[in-house]
Scaffold this active site. Sequence first.
Site, mmCIF file in Angstrom:
data_model
loop_
_atom_site.group_PDB
_atom_site.id
_atom_site.type_symbol
_atom_site.label_atom_id
_atom_site.label_comp_id
_atom_site.label_asym_id
_atom_site.label_seq_id
_atom_site.Cartn_x
_atom_site.Cartn_y
_atom_site.Cartn_z
ATOM 1 N N ARG A 77 0.855 -1.191 0.000
ATOM 2 C CA ARG A 77 0.000 0.000 0.000
ATOM 3 C C ARG A 77 0.889 1.237 0.000
ATOM 4 O O ARG A 77 1.667 1.435 0.937
ATOM 5 C CB ARG A 77 -0.921 -0.006 1.230
ATOM 6 C CG ARG A 77 -1.744 1.253 1.347
ATOM 7 C CD ARG A 77 -2.724 1.235 2.519
ATOM 8 N NE ARG A 77 -3.403 2.519 2.555
ATOM 9 C CZ ARG A 77 -3.405 3.362 3.590
ATOM 10 N NH1 ARG A 77 -2.796 3.046 4.727
ATOM 11 N NH2 ARG A 77 -4.030 4.520 3.513
ATOM 12 N N HIS A 121 -3.182 10.820 0.513
ATOM 13 C CA HIS A 121 -2.653 10.660 1.868
ATOM 14 C C HIS A 121 -2.065 12.013 2.286
ATOM 15 O O HIS A 121 -0.864 12.140 2.516
ATOM 16 C CB HIS A 121 -1.619 9.530 1.894
ATOM 17 C CG HIS A 121 -1.356 8.960 3.266
ATOM 18 N ND1 HIS A 121 -1.436 7.617 3.551
ATOM 19 C CD2 HIS A 121 -0.988 9.561 4.414
ATOM 20 C CE1 HIS A 121 -1.132 7.404 4.832
ATOM 21 N NE2 HIS A 121 -0.852 8.577 5.378
ATOM 22 N N GLU A 166 -7.663 8.356 6.035
ATOM 23 C CA GLU A 166 -7.985 9.035 7.287
ATOM 24 C C GLU A 166 -8.511 10.455 7.085
ATOM 25 O O GLU A 166 -7.865 11.426 7.519
ATOM 26 C CB GLU A 166 -6.749 9.075 8.195
ATOM 27 C CG GLU A 166 -6.189 7.708 8.511
ATOM 28 C CD GLU A 166 -5.118 7.744 9.603
ATOM 29 O OE1 GLU A 166 -4.627 8.836 9.930
ATOM 30 O OE2 GLU A 166 -4.793 6.671 10.134
ATOM 31 N N ASN A 290 -7.567 1.706 9.908
ATOM 32 C CA ASN A 290 -6.291 1.953 10.578
ATOM 33 C C ASN A 290 -6.542 2.018 12.074
ATOM 34 O O ASN A 290 -7.507 2.641 12.518
ATOM 35 C CB ASN A 290 -5.688 3.301 10.160
ATOM 36 C CG ASN A 290 -5.293 3.346 8.694
ATOM 37 O OD1 ASN A 290 -5.366 2.336 7.993
ATOM 38 N ND2 ASN A 290 -4.863 4.506 8.243
ATOM 39 N N TYR A 292 -4.250 2.279 15.953
ATOM 40 C CA TYR A 292 -2.985 2.304 16.690
ATOM 41 C C TYR A 292 -3.145 2.201 18.197
ATOM 42 O O TYR A 292 -2.238 1.782 18.884
ATOM 43 C CB TYR A 292 -2.211 3.591 16.368
ATOM 44 C CG TYR A 292 -1.684 3.606 14.960
ATOM 45 C CD1 TYR A 292 -0.452 3.045 14.666
ATOM 46 C CD2 TYR A 292 -2.430 4.142 13.918
ATOM 47 C CE1 TYR A 292 0.030 3.035 13.368
ATOM 48 C CE2 TYR A 292 -1.951 4.133 12.608
ATOM 49 C CZ TYR A 292 -0.721 3.577 12.347
ATOM 50 O OH TYR A 292 -0.243 3.554 11.066
ATOM 51 N N GLU A 349 -3.608 -0.102 8.110
ATOM 52 C CA GLU A 349 -2.457 0.341 8.908
ATOM 53 C C GLU A 349 -2.603 -0.163 10.338
ATOM 54 O O GLU A 349 -3.700 -0.115 10.905
ATOM 55 C CB GLU A 349 -2.359 1.876 9.001
ATOM 56 C CG GLU A 349 -1.836 2.553 7.780
ATOM 57 C CD GLU A 349 -1.764 4.064 7.953
ATOM 58 O OE1 GLU A 349 -1.538 4.537 9.094
ATOM 59 O OE2 GLU A 349 -1.955 4.767 6.950
HETATM 60 C C1 GBH Z 1 -1.600 7.324 10.562
HETATM 61 O O1 GBH Z 1 -2.137 8.411 11.223
HETATM 62 C C2 GBH Z 1 -1.184 7.823 9.220
HETATM 63 O O2 GBH Z 1 -2.013 7.341 8.189
HETATM 64 C C3 GBH Z 1 0.243 7.584 8.894
HETATM 65 O O3 GBH Z 1 0.620 8.410 7.830
HETATM 66 C C4 GBH Z 1 1.072 7.806 10.129
HETATM 67 O O4 GBH Z 1 2.446 7.751 9.863
HETATM 68 C C5 GBH Z 1 0.697 6.734 11.126
HETATM 69 O O5 GBH Z 1 -0.672 6.733 11.374
HETATM 70 C C6 GBH Z 1 1.417 6.849 12.449
HETATM 71 O O6 GBH Z 1 1.071 8.029 13.106
HETATM 72 O O7 GBH Z 1 -4.091 13.203 19.964
HETATM 73 O O8 GBH Z 1 -4.363 11.303 21.415
HETATM 74 O O9 GBH Z 1 -6.213 12.109 20.140
HETATM 75 C C7 GBH Z 1 -2.526 8.256 12.531
HETATM 76 C C8 GBH Z 1 -3.173 9.551 12.913
HETATM 77 C C9 GBH Z 1 -2.746 10.253 15.085
HETATM 78 C C10 GBH Z 1 -4.975 10.085 14.249
HETATM 79 C C11 GBH Z 1 -3.266 10.313 16.473
HETATM 80 C C12 GBH Z 1 -5.502 10.127 15.627
HETATM 81 C C13 GBH Z 1 -5.229 10.875 17.794
HETATM 82 C C14 GBH Z 1 -4.264 10.894 18.932
HETATM 83 N N1 GBH Z 1 -3.643 9.522 14.228
HETATM 84 N N2 GBH Z 1 -4.596 10.864 16.498
HETATM 85 S S1 GBH Z 1 -4.762 11.970 20.192
#
Ligand code: GBH
Length: 446
Positions: A77, A121, A166, A290, A292, A349
């Site tokens: 991707r 993106h 996103e 995605n 995390y 992701e």
């Molecule tokens: C993704 O974004 C992206 O698609 C990618 O490009 C990036 O490198 C990867 O993740 C890693 O960051 O402030 O506690 O509410 C993730 C974007 C970042 C969106 C954190 C939600 C909330 C955290 N996310 N955000 S908070």
Amino acid sequence: MGFQKFPDGFLWGAATAAYQIEGAWDEDGKGPSIWDDFSHTPGKIRNGDTGDVACDHYHRCPEDIALMKELGLQAYRFSISWPRVMPEGIGKVNEAGVDFYSRLVDGLLEEGIEPTPTLYHWDLPSALERRGGWPNPDCAAWFANYAELMFSRLGDRVKRWITLNEPVVVASGYMGTEMAPGRGAPADGLLAGHSLLVGHGLAVQRLRALHPENEIGITLDFWPSYPATDSAEDAAAGHRMTEALGWFPDPIFLGDYPAVMREAHGNALPQFGEAETEAVTQPLDFLGLNNYSRHVVKHDPKAGPYQAAILPPQGPVTAMNWEIYPHSLRDLLLWVNERAHPKVIYVTENGAAFDDRVDADGRVRDEGRRQYVRDCLSGVHEAIAGGVPVRGYFVWSLLDNFEWAQGYAMRFGIVRVDYETMARLPKESARWYSETIRANGFDPDQ
Ligand code: GBH
């Protein structure tokens, strides 16, 4: 627990994005994007980093494809830089830019790796930002025209497309100041979100007309919310935050914004016209997800539009200070499946940043990252067993890269990049991932 085998045909991949890896920000006719402008503005990015060179992928593409082959990836991707192929965002096509992606696609196919491009993106052509950017309703059509260009040039070889990455984060670039363009204008974020949804829908319609045999979906990111206590108030706060996650999936799968958003934002949230609804609700072949981490939330009348305060991480964290909570991916898959009933889901992701170090023997023993990915994958396995149609998984990221406002301080790669020499070094997590792909599964206790 025993070996966890994934269904036959489960697609194993890795993900990247154009601005984060390509470099060559002004080469071969590329126009500037809002991320070039933002990173060139002093004070915006940690350590003053920029994506000018990034991982130099633009010049090292064949080497990177060979690396993917070596790791056994089945899909890749990547994202297409809109201003690399249309320097002004509309009008003139930059053939050198189109050729770059065409060669990438051919190179991947030669190695049996499925190209999975994302059309957007986050790197909007600067020329379009000057015309109002995503908050301008015209941006939907500009995006659809660019998407159509790519469908017409690559649709004979690319079989699976992702419209947007996103959109919540794109909108937050208008609401806040930490991501490009950093306007700090909340109302613009809602307008941007609306154009993003319509632009996505128009792009789907264009693909159906041009290449009905191809597949298309969108990638959405979610941080599931969990109530801090079992009090009725916190449960209600958690519920409102969860409902608010419907900002992008609800219009697409259910036909309108969630009620909590209409209540919170009133007239600042646009209505969908008839043609817009028709576009936005186009059936998709898959939903990309995605994830995390998660949020733990507490009722707080003063906090944000949903009266919910986000608490600090509740346990161990990654280098990003994101709580290590692998269960959130499984919970998200179950929630989204129930709410939206997508035909197919790809995890587009998932991964983690840690402060890796290269040991004296030249190896990167990134056990934290390996365990995080492993435990998230166990959750995917569990969701599949529970009937959720997950057909593939893309780890973020193939390479250490430019982590937006954090610059190069954060390393998400399964492959290390030495930014002095640009050498690529697979970490132990990459070795584990290769073996997982080969075996189509893994032992969760190892
Ligand atoms: C993704 O974004 C992206 O698609 C990618 O490009 C990036 O490198 C990867 O993740 C890693 O960051 O402030 O506690 O509410 C993730 C974007 C970042 C969106 C954190 C939600 C909330 C955290 N996310 N955000 S908070």
